[in-house]
Write an enzyme that holds these catalytic residues in place. Structure first.
Site, PDB file in Angstrom:
ATOM      1  N   VAL A   9       0.873  -1.176   0.000  1.00  0.00           N
ATOM      2  CA  VAL A   9       0.000   0.000   0.000  1.00  0.00           C
ATOM      3  C   VAL A   9       0.907   1.221   0.000  1.00  0.00           C
ATOM      4  O   VAL A   9       2.073   1.147   0.380  1.00  0.00           O
ATOM      5  CB  VAL A   9      -0.971   0.027   1.208  1.00  0.00           C
ATOM      6  CG1 VAL A   9      -1.992  -1.095   1.104  1.00  0.00           C
ATOM      7  CG2 VAL A   9      -0.238  -0.038   2.521  1.00  0.00           C
ATOM      8  N   SER A  10       0.339   2.351  -0.425  1.00  0.00           N
ATOM      9  CA  SER A  10       1.160   3.552  -0.608  1.00  0.00           C
ATOM     10  C   SER A  10       1.331   4.394   0.638  1.00  0.00           C
ATOM     11  O   SER A  10       2.347   5.056   0.805  1.00  0.00           O
ATOM     12  CB  SER A  10       0.561   4.419  -1.718  1.00  0.00           C
ATOM     13  OG  SER A  10       0.554   3.698  -2.919  1.00  0.00           O
ATOM     14  N   THR A  11       0.340   4.415   1.520  1.00  0.00           N
ATOM     15  CA  THR A  11       0.415   5.316   2.665  1.00  0.00           C
ATOM     16  C   THR A  11       0.168   4.589   3.975  1.00  0.00           C
ATOM     17  O   THR A  11      -0.414   3.502   4.002  1.00  0.00           O
ATOM     18  CB  THR A  11      -0.616   6.460   2.547  1.00  0.00           C
ATOM     19  OG1 THR A  11      -1.931   5.909   2.600  1.00  0.00           O
ATOM     20  CG2 THR A  11      -0.439   7.248   1.265  1.00  0.00           C
ATOM     21  N   GLN A  14      -3.384   3.427   4.831  1.00  0.00           N
ATOM     22  CA  GLN A  14      -3.969   2.276   4.152  1.00  0.00           C
ATOM     23  C   GLN A  14      -3.580   0.974   4.852  1.00  0.00           C
ATOM     24  O   GLN A  14      -2.603   0.907   5.588  1.00  0.00           O
ATOM     25  CB  GLN A  14      -3.515   2.245   2.692  1.00  0.00           C
ATOM     26  CG  GLN A  14      -4.026   3.420   1.888  1.00  0.00           C
ATOM     27  CD  GLN A  14      -3.439   3.444   0.494  1.00  0.00           C
ATOM     28  OE1 GLN A  14      -2.242   3.241   0.312  1.00  0.00           O
ATOM     29  NE2 GLN A  14      -4.281   3.705  -0.491  1.00  0.00           N
TER      30      GLN A  14
END
Length: 182
Positions: A9-11, A14
């Site tokens: 996931v990017s952040t 998340q």
């Protein structure tokens, strides 16, 4: 043959739990996960570890192609590195594998679509920011990490792992803040 899953996931906000469950349900013996952008391979240590670990006949499995990367060249390089080790790459949604020649073509096209989608997202974001700025509503991005707190804790002798745990961020972010301060 070992099935190895990779979730990303990017952040920090998340969660990759759904990805991990799906990979385990697919028969992955090992599932590695990380919270880092897929825009490039920089800082993606879990992915690098998986690729290094792959052996002949192993299979790297991801739920969607954009979990592997959002840059066509990066995706193709990852696939190439896996193949150099005699391993395969499988995307679950849509189901595509490098076991056949057609899989390579489909992965290339999907990689280009993922990269194009990323450009569209950035463009829409930039347009939205410009519109908010002109209307006087833009206040900048939300501050996610307390840089001063990281520096204070580090100066007090607290280790990067403990700082990351206390502030709810990754060790990599702690190191970036500390390196930027030096």
């Amino acid at each position: 043959m070992t099935k190895i899953g990779y979730a990303r996931v990017s952040t920090i906000d998340q969660d990759f739990e759904i990805q991990q469950e799906r990979l385990k349900a697919e028969g992955c013996v090992i599932v590695r996960a990380e919270k880092v952008s897929g825009a490039s391979r920089d800082g993606r240590t879990e992915l690098a570890t998986i690729i290094e670990f792959l052996r002949e006949g192993d299979e790297l499995i991801v739920t969607r192609l954009d979990r592997l990367g959002r840059d066509t060249r990066d995706v193709l390089n990852i696939v190439h590195e896996c193949e150099q080790r005699g391993a395969f790459v499988t995307i679950l949604d849509p189901r595509v594998s490098t076991r056949g020649e057609m899989g390579h073509v489909i992965l290339t096209v999907l990689g280009m679509v993922a990269q194009m989608e990323r450009r569209f997202i950035k463009e829409r974001q930039r347009e939205g920011i410009e519109q908010a700025k002109s209307a006087g509503r833009y206040k900048g991005g939300k501050i996610r990490i307390d840089y001063k707190k990281i520096q204070q804790l580090a100066a007090a002798g607290v280790g990067a792992t403990a700082i990351a745990k206390q502030l709810g961020c990754s060790r990599m972010q702690v190191y970036r803040v500390l390196n930027a301060a030096n």
